[in-house]
Design a protein around this motif. Structure first.
Motif, PDB file in Angstrom:
ATOM      1  N   ALA A   1       0.868  -1.173   0.000  1.00 36.83           N
ATOM      2  CA  ALA A   1       0.000   0.000   0.000  1.00 36.83           C
ATOM      3  C   ALA A   1       0.907   1.225   0.000  1.00 36.83           C
ATOM      4  CB  ALA A   1      -0.900   0.007   1.229  1.00 36.83           C
ATOM      5  N   PHE A   2       0.320   2.400  -0.325  1.00 32.01           N
ATOM      6  CA  PHE A   2       1.130   3.621  -0.423  1.00 32.01           C
ATOM      7  C   PHE A   2       0.436   4.780   0.281  1.00 32.01           C
ATOM      8  CE2 PHE A   2       1.882   7.585  -3.010  1.00 32.01           C
ATOM      9  CZ  PHE A   2       3.162   7.845  -2.517  1.00 32.01           C
ATOM     10  N   VAL A   3       1.220   5.479   1.106  1.00 31.68           N
ATOM     11  CA  VAL A   3       0.705   6.682   1.760  1.00 31.68           C
ATOM     12  C   VAL A   3       1.559   7.866   1.320  1.00 31.68           C
ATOM     13  CG1 VAL A   3       0.392   7.861   3.973  1.00 31.68           C
ATOM     14  CG2 VAL A   3      -0.233   5.444   3.739  1.00 31.68           C
ATOM     15  N   SER A   4       0.914   8.858   0.723  1.00 30.16           N
ATOM     16  CA  SER A   4       1.619  10.028   0.208  1.00 30.16           C
ATOM     17  C   SER A   4       1.628  11.111   1.277  1.00 30.16           C
ATOM     18  CB  SER A   4       0.879  10.525  -1.041  1.00 30.16           C
ATOM     19  OG  SER A   4       1.499  11.685  -1.539  1.00 30.16           O
ATOM     20  N   ASP A   5       2.797  11.421   1.815  1.00 28.92           N
ATOM     21  CA  ASP A   5       2.829  12.414   2.898  1.00 28.92           C
ATOM     22  C   ASP A   5       3.917  13.467   2.699  1.00 28.92           C
ATOM     23  OD1 ASP A   5       1.388  13.184   5.163  1.00 28.92           O
ATOM     24  OD2 ASP A   5       2.957  12.445   6.515  1.00 28.92           O
ATOM     25  N   GLY A   6       4.585  13.436   1.539  1.00 31.44           N
ATOM     26  CA  GLY A   6       5.631  14.436   1.277  1.00 31.44           C
ATOM     27  C   GLY A   6       5.015  15.646   0.591  1.00 31.44           C
ATOM     28  N   PHE A   7       4.419  16.544   1.385  1.00 34.83           N
ATOM     29  CA  PHE A   7       3.693  17.654   0.757  1.00 34.83           C
ATOM     30  C   PHE A   7       4.606  18.469  -0.166  1.00 34.83           C
ATOM     31  CE2 PHE A   7       2.206  22.048   0.594  1.00 34.83           C
ATOM     32  CZ  PHE A   7       1.024  21.818  -0.100  1.00 34.83           C
ATOM     33  N   GLY A   8       5.871  18.606   0.217  1.00 32.83           N
ATOM     34  CA  GLY A   8       6.803  19.411  -0.582  1.00 32.83           C
ATOM     35  C   GLY A   8       7.042  18.897  -1.993  1.00 32.83           C
ATOM     36  N   VAL A   9       6.592  17.664  -2.275  1.00 37.11           N
ATOM     37  CA  VAL A   9       6.806  17.102  -3.617  1.00 37.11           C
ATOM     38  C   VAL A   9       5.518  16.725  -4.353  1.00 37.11           C
ATOM     39  CG1 VAL A   9       9.179  16.287  -3.300  1.00 37.11           C
ATOM     40  CG2 VAL A   9       7.297  14.833  -2.542  1.00 37.11           C
ATOM     41  N   VAL A  10       4.355  17.017  -3.769  1.00 41.98           N
ATOM     42  CA  VAL A  10       3.110  16.553  -4.423  1.00 41.98           C
ATOM     43  C   VAL A  10       2.805  17.272  -5.740  1.00 41.98           C
ATOM     44  CG1 VAL A  10       1.929  15.596  -2.403  1.00 41.98           C
ATOM     45  CG2 VAL A  10       1.664  18.037  -2.959  1.00 41.98           C
ATOM     46  N   HIS A  11       3.539  18.353  -6.017  1.00 39.97           N
ATOM     47  CA  HIS A  11       3.342  19.012  -7.320  1.00 39.97           C
ATOM     48  C   HIS A  11       4.239  18.389  -8.382  1.00 39.97           C
ATOM     49  CE1 HIS A  11       6.739  20.842  -5.447  1.00 39.97           C
ATOM     50  NE2 HIS A  11       6.943  21.764  -6.361  1.00 39.97           N
ATOM     51  N   ARG A  12       4.977  17.330  -8.013  1.00 36.25           N
ATOM     52  CA  ARG A  12       5.899  16.692  -8.946  1.00 36.25           C
ATOM     53  C   ARG A  12       5.337  15.377  -9.458  1.00 36.25           C
ATOM     54  NH1 ARG A  12       9.084  20.925  -9.834  1.00 36.25           N
ATOM     55  NH2 ARG A  12      10.338  21.572  -8.053  1.00 36.25           N
ATOM     56  N   LYS A  13       5.483  15.172 -10.756  1.00 37.43           N
ATOM     57  CA  LYS A  13       5.077  13.903 -11.360  1.00 37.43           C
ATOM     58  C   LYS A  13       6.292  12.983 -11.304  1.00 37.43           C
ATOM     59  CE  LYS A  13       2.031  12.829 -15.208  1.00 37.43           C
ATOM     60  NZ  LYS A  13       1.522  13.289 -16.494  1.00 37.43           N
ATOM     61  N   GLN A  14       6.516  12.370 -10.144  1.00 35.19           N
ATOM     62  CA  GLN A  14       7.706  11.535  -9.959  1.00 35.19           C
ATOM     63  C   GLN A  14       7.301  10.142  -9.488  1.00 35.19           C
ATOM     64  OE1 GLN A  14      10.116  14.198  -7.487  1.00 35.19           O
ATOM     65  NE2 GLN A  14      10.688  15.392  -9.290  1.00 35.19           N
ATOM     66  N   ALA A  15       8.222   9.191  -9.671  1.00 36.15           N
ATOM     67  CA  ALA A  15       7.876   7.781  -9.447  1.00 36.15           C
ATOM     68  C   ALA A  15       7.364   7.520  -8.033  1.00 36.15           C
ATOM     69  CB  ALA A  15       9.088   6.895  -9.744  1.00 36.15           C
ATOM     70  N   SER A  16       8.017   8.095  -7.011  1.00 34.99           N
ATOM     71  CA  SER A  16       7.639   7.812  -5.624  1.00 34.99           C
ATOM     72  C   SER A  16       6.493   8.692  -5.138  1.00 34.99           C
ATOM     73  CB  SER A  16       8.854   7.999  -4.705  1.00 34.99           C
ATOM     74  OG  SER A  16       9.209   9.370  -4.654  1.00 34.99           O
ATOM     75  N   VAL A  17       6.011   9.575  -6.011  1.00 33.08           N
ATOM     76  CA  VAL A  17       4.933  10.495  -5.638  1.00 33.08           C
ATOM     77  C   VAL A  17       3.665  10.173  -6.421  1.00 33.08           C
ATOM     78  CG1 VAL A  17       4.206  12.934  -5.608  1.00 33.08           C
ATOM     79  CG2 VAL A  17       6.633  12.346  -5.249  1.00 33.08           C
ATOM     80  N   TYR A  18       3.843   9.991  -7.717  1.00 29.37           N
ATOM     81  CA  TYR A  18       2.723   9.928  -8.649  1.00 29.37           C
ATOM     82  C   TYR A  18       2.495   8.520  -9.198  1.00 29.37           C
ATOM     83  CZ  TYR A  18       0.213  10.911 -13.023  1.00 29.37           C
ATOM     84  OH  TYR A  18      -0.684  10.912 -14.058  1.00 29.37           O
ATOM     85  N   ASP A  19       3.556   7.918  -9.742  1.00 33.28           N
ATOM     86  CA  ASP A  19       3.374   6.633 -10.422  1.00 33.28           C
ATOM     87  C   ASP A  19       3.038   5.499  -9.461  1.00 33.28           C
ATOM     88  OD1 ASP A  19       4.285   7.411 -13.333  1.00 33.28           O
ATOM     89  OD2 ASP A  19       5.740   8.297 -11.960  1.00 33.28           O
ATOM     90  N   ILE A  20       3.701   5.483  -8.296  1.00 36.63           N
ATOM     91  CA  ILE A  20       3.444   4.400  -7.344  1.00 36.63           C
ATOM     92  C   ILE A  20       1.987   4.401  -6.879  1.00 36.63           C
ATOM     93  CG2 ILE A  20       4.333   5.804  -5.406  1.00 36.63           C
ATOM     94  CD1 ILE A  20       4.416   1.950  -5.688  1.00 36.63           C
ATOM     95  N   ALA A  21       1.401   5.599  -6.787  1.00 35.88           N
ATOM     96  CA  ALA A  21       0.019   5.700  -6.292  1.00 35.88           C
ATOM     97  C   ALA A  21      -0.969   4.985  -7.198  1.00 35.88           C
ATOM     98  CB  ALA A  21      -0.381   7.170  -6.145  1.00 35.88           C
ATOM     99  N   GLN A  22      -0.557   4.741  -8.441  1.00 32.60           N
ATOM    100  CA  GLN A  22      -1.462   4.083  -9.379  1.00 32.60           C
ATOM    101  C   GLN A  22      -1.286   2.569  -9.399  1.00 32.60           C
ATOM    102  OE1 GLN A  22       0.063   6.939 -12.146  1.00 32.60           O
ATOM    103  NE2 GLN A  22      -2.010   7.522 -12.730  1.00 32.60           N
ATOM    104  N   LEU A  23      -0.292   2.075  -8.660  1.00 37.70           N
ATOM    105  CA  LEU A  23       0.006   0.635  -8.702  1.00 37.70           C
ATOM    106  C   LEU A  23      -0.501  -0.139  -7.496  1.00 37.70           C
ATOM    107  CD1 LEU A  23       3.666   0.648 -10.102  1.00 37.70           C
ATOM    108  CD2 LEU A  23       1.514   0.324 -11.330  1.00 37.70           C
ATOM    109  N   VAL A  24      -0.602   0.509  -6.345  1.00 38.36           N
ATOM    110  CA  VAL A  24      -1.066  -0.174  -5.128  1.00 38.36           C
ATOM    111  C   VAL A  24      -2.129   0.722  -4.471  1.00 38.36           C
ATOM    112  CG1 VAL A  24       1.103  -1.423  -4.700  1.00 38.36           C
ATOM    113  CG2 VAL A  24       0.808   0.878  -3.755  1.00 38.36           C
TER     114      VAL A  24
END
Ligand code: ADP
Ligand code: MG
Length: 396
Positions: free
Chosen positions: A143-166
């Motif tokens: 599962a994935f929990v996104s908590d790095g607010f400083g990077v949520v405007h970035r389309k990056q693997a550990s921010v954006y892509d992972i959220a679509q896989l789990v």
């Protein structure tokens, strides 16, 4: 946004967490651990739920290469102290070390992957490259929990892509940030004041355009005030001036008048012959800025005017210092605005990296503001009314 609760019972589940641990370092020592502290509520929640926590984070700009100077080792040590439990640090991002560290986790334990930006795929502009790395992350967590607010405007693997896989959800920090920033931009309690400053108008055009449509009062200070003053026909000496933005600014002045927005500009400024901490400072009215001097702060009369009007607001969003606060002689305007927010009976939100730093440097108690954002770029994009990719993927 989906919540951590939506992920169900997490006992024994490997939960990937993206945190923002991009802390300032000096000689290998962390000089401000604010971002690590801001990540604790989410991490504690997951530990208490019995999850096996796998944290992903970046530090600095290693440009896709392994560089020991940007190792997360100091962060792992500090996080371990703050959470009072050992934090295992993998020696790589998704390699053998990461796999074995994650395999060794017990319920309620935390591991940290090495700096995700050691892998060039993390920030790649090529979707397939990022997705490939995200699949490797997905091997390490269920599962994935996104908590790095400083990077949520970035389309990056550990921010954006992972959220679509789990199965994925927003962490507590991301929730608080979005909640506070939207309360101060989308449907604010009125009167609603927006205070803008900082160095350049061109950095903040999107914010002005978006918030001019919503604000009752718009205060302009900082370096950008001089382009507004020039647009009104004042001569601004050697102050920061963006000639190519004068037309845009004239448009904003007209729009404010049309919408009945009270656009408040400085009436006096603190000028100096050069940009230096020890330059002799003089106060002049805005229609008498000497040709050979530059404005480095709003003056005392402006400070009173801004503070008095701000006090009447029920909601205030502030982005950008009123002057060169890094030099004490030119910090008065920024301090006056900070005081007005700190003492006022209103919902107050501060966004922008330098603005947040200014409030701390000037010694204000952070608790006296409703919210100080931890994300410079991300908060700016929210003030601009943009949809952030790392947030959009967490919506149902
Ligand atoms: P934030 O990070 O909060 O969004 P900015 O990056 O836009 O803010 O601007 C911060 C910088 O603006 C500060 O370093 C400050 O010294 C500078 N600044 C403020 N007023 C002036 C001015 N009158 N002239 C030159 N620089 C200024
Ligand atoms: Mg800045």
């Amino acid at each position: 946004m989906r919540t951590i609760e939506s992920l169900g019972d997490l006992r024994g589940t490997r939960v990937l967490v993206r945190s923002d641990f991009n802390v300032p370092l000096k000689d290998g020592q962390i000089t401000d651990d604010g971002r690590i502290r801001a990540a604790l509520p989410t991490l504690k929640t997951l530990v208490d739920a019995g999850a096996r926590v796998v944290v992903m984070a970046h530090l600095g700009r290693p440009k896709g290469q392994v560089d020991p100077a940007f190792s997360l080792a100091p962060v792992a040590a500090r996080l371990g102290e703050l959470i009072d439990a050992p934090v295992a640090l993998a020696e790589d991002v998704v390699g053998e070390s990461a796999k074995s560290v994650v395999a060794g986790l017990e319920d309620g334990q935390i591991a940290l992957l090495e700096n995700v930006r050691f892998d060039p795929r993390e920030t790649s502009k090529v979707d397939e490259e990022r997705q490939e790395l995200a699949r490797a992350y997905a091997e390490l967590g269920d599962a994935f929990v996104s908590d790095g607010f400083g990077v949520v405007h970035r389309k990056q693997a550990s921010v954006y892509d992972i959220a679509q896989l789990v199965p994925s959800a927003a962490g507590l920090l991301v929730f608080k940030e979005i909640d506070s920033l939207s309360r101060a931009t989308d449907d604010p309690e009125r009167p609603y004041g927006v205070v803008l400053g900082g160095s350049k108008v061109s950095d903040k055009l999107g914010v002005i355009a978006n918030l001019l449509k919503k604000a009752d009062m718009l205060f302009i200070g900082g370096g950008m005030a001089f382009t507004f003053l020039a647009a009104q026909g004042h001569s601004v000496g050697t102050s920061l001036l963006e000639e190519d933005q004068i037309e845009a600014v004239k448009g904003y002045l007209a729009e404010a008048a049309e919408r009945g927005v009270d656009l408040v500009l400085p009436v006096d400024v603190v000028v100096a012959p050069r940009f230096a901490a020890d330059a002799p400072a003089t106060v002049v009215p805005v229609d008498a800025i000497p040709d050979d001097q530059m404005g480095l702060d709003i003056g005392p009369e402006s400070q009173r005017l801004f503070a008095e009007k701000i006090a009447a607001a029920k909601t205030v969003a502030w982005n950008g210092p009123m002057g060169v606060f890094e030099f004490p002689a030119f910090a008065g305007g920024t301090a006056a605005v900070a005081r007005a927010l700190s003492e006022g009976d209103m919902f107050s939100v501060i966004g922008g990296g330098d603005s947040a730093a200014a409030v701390r440097t000037l010694g204000f108690d952070e608790e006296t503001f409703s919210h100080i954002s931890t994300g410079g770029g991300a908060s700016l994009e929210l003030l601009e009314g943009k949809v952030l990719p790392g947030i959009a993927v967490l919506e149902d």
